[in-house]
Design an enzyme around this catalytic site. Structure first.
Site, PDB file in Angstrom:
ATOM      1  N   LYS A  38     -14.575   1.078   8.646  1.00 21.96           N
ATOM      2  CA  LYS A  38     -13.467   1.814   9.252  1.00 21.96           C
ATOM      3  C   LYS A  38     -13.840   2.332  10.638  1.00 21.96           C
ATOM      4  O   LYS A  38     -13.006   2.341  11.552  1.00 21.96           O
ATOM      5  CB  LYS A  38     -13.044   2.961   8.344  1.00 21.96           C
ATOM      6  N   ASP A  40      -2.461 -12.195   7.027  1.00 27.44           N
ATOM      7  CA  ASP A  40      -3.686 -11.938   6.266  1.00 27.44           C
ATOM      8  C   ASP A  40      -4.760 -11.413   7.215  1.00 27.44           C
ATOM      9  O   ASP A  40      -5.256 -12.148   8.078  1.00 27.44           O
ATOM     10  CB  ASP A  40      -4.148 -13.232   5.592  1.00 27.44           C
ATOM     11  N   LEU A  41      -5.116 -10.140   7.067  1.00 26.04           N
ATOM     12  CA  LEU A  41      -6.070  -9.526   7.980  1.00 26.04           C
ATOM     13  C   LEU A  41      -7.458 -10.149   7.895  1.00 26.04           C
ATOM     14  O   LEU A  41      -8.272  -9.966   8.795  1.00 26.04           O
ATOM     15  CB  LEU A  41      -6.162  -8.020   7.726  1.00 26.04           C
ATOM     16  N   GLY A  49       0.816  -1.211   0.000  1.00 27.79           N
ATOM     17  CA  GLY A  49       0.000   0.000   0.000  1.00 27.79           C
ATOM     18  C   GLY A  49       0.848   1.259   0.000  1.00 27.79           C
ATOM     19  O   GLY A  49       2.061   1.216   0.270  1.00 27.79           O
ATOM     20  N   GLN A  50       0.211   2.380  -0.286  1.00 32.40           N
ATOM     21  CA  GLN A  50       0.944   3.637  -0.428  1.00 32.40           C
ATOM     22  C   GLN A  50       1.709   4.015   0.845  1.00 32.40           C
ATOM     23  O   GLN A  50       2.898   4.334   0.806  1.00 32.40           O
ATOM     24  CB  GLN A  50      -0.022   4.755  -0.811  1.00 32.40           C
ATOM     25  N   TYR A 103     -17.932   1.041   3.493  1.00 34.44           N
ATOM     26  CA  TYR A 103     -16.517   1.294   3.773  1.00 34.44           C
ATOM     27  C   TYR A 103     -16.361   2.142   5.032  1.00 34.44           C
ATOM     28  O   TYR A 103     -15.578   1.815   5.930  1.00 34.44           O
ATOM     29  CB  TYR A 103     -15.853   1.972   2.580  1.00 34.44           C
ATOM     30  N   ASP A 120     -11.620   9.922   6.530  1.00 34.75           N
ATOM     31  CA  ASP A 120     -12.691  10.914   6.585  1.00 34.75           C
ATOM     32  C   ASP A 120     -14.060  10.300   6.304  1.00 34.75           C
ATOM     33  O   ASP A 120     -15.083  10.912   6.584  1.00 34.75           O
ATOM     34  CB  ASP A 120     -12.426  12.032   5.574  1.00 34.75           C
TER      35      ASP A 120
END
Length: 279
Positions: A124, A31-32, A9-10, A120, A97
């Site tokens: 989160k 592995d989540l 990931g970034q 999503y 956000d």
């Protein structure tokens, strides 16, 4: 040693580049989506701190696969936090956000009421609540509009499309702060260090400045890259998607500055760094 969940990931890639004291675990190592995997990794490695830079990030796919998204974004961070609490290890968890409904035009503060618009955001938010509930030393860092010189992100998409077309239509009625991934990585490292020194737990916001629309972000990218591509702003309603996006993603980052001395990064400078590295 700092254990980072995430490898490709970034933010994970920027963390690996920023410090020799980082060990990044990819899906093959932790592995989540598999219950117990995060707990086992933390207990086996016993790091000085944990940074969770891994997540389900496909906002639209989460609408159809909310259970899977919630396992990765909700249950796994809680599992990390439980292991960290047991071992006395601090945790930095990256959130979003999207836990807000995007109403109004005022910047969101960390203590504002959450109200996710879709799966999503709900997944989160579940992760945030799980981390807090486990009671480990933690900072939840909500960020937005992440971009970098690798992976899939808005900047790279604009550079590709701008090279192919003379004109693009881009959403102009969603406002937020584009955030360079390398700045997020630097913030995470500073925060985990402070937590190890006894800094208080909490939820903080970290987003780039100045706040802009997606259309103005695209214009800034093309200007910095010297590309002649015209951007026409359109409403989000003209670009339908399975998941609703927040219209207002402005973030009040003053608490992070007060607690840790971390300033908002200028996304224009971040864009310039990425473009310079691509030359």
């Amino acid at each position: 040693m700092i254990l980072v969940f995430g490898r490709t990931g970034q933010v994970a890639r920027e963390l690996a580049a920023a410090s020799d004291d980082v060990r990044c675990l990819g899906r093959t190592e932790a592995d989540l989506s598999v219950p117990g995997a995060c707990d086992a990794a933390i207990r086996a490695i016993r790091p000085a701190a944990v940074i969770n830079a891994a997540a389900w990030t496909d906002v639209d796919a989460a609408e159809a696969e909310e259970e899977a998204a919630t396992r990765i974004n909700g249950a796994a961070p809680g599992e990390m936090a439980r292991a960290c609490a047991d071992l006395g290890i601090p945790l930095v968890h990256i959130s979003t956000d999207y836990v807000f409904d995007g109403s109004g035009d005022a910047p969101w503060s960390p203590d504002d009421a959450t109200a996710p618009l879709g799966a999503y955001g709900r997944s989160k938010l579940a992760g945030e609540k799980a981390v807090v509930a486990e009671g480990c030393a933690h900072v939840i860092l909500r960020t937005s509009w992440v971009f970098s010189g690798h992976g899939r992100n808005f900047l790279l998409t604009m550079l590709r499309l701008g090279a192919e077309r003379e004109r693009l239509t881009v959403v102009a009625d969603q406002i937020g702060g584009p955030t360079p991934a390398d700045a997020i990585a630097a913030a995470c490292l500073k925060v985990q260090d402070a937590l190890r020194d006894g800094a208080p737990s909490g939820i903080h916001h970290f987003a780039g400045t100045p706040d802009v629309s997606w259309a103005d972000f695209a214009r800034g990218i093309f200007e910095a890259a010297g590309m002649c591509c015209t951007v026409e702003g359109i409403p989000a309603s003209a670009w339908p998607a399975p998941a609703a996006r927040p219209a207002n993603s402005r973030m009040d980052c003053s608490a992070l500055r007060a607690a840790f001395g971390i300033e908002r990064p200028d996304w224009r400078e971040g864009t310039g760094r990425i473009l310079a590295a691509r030359l």
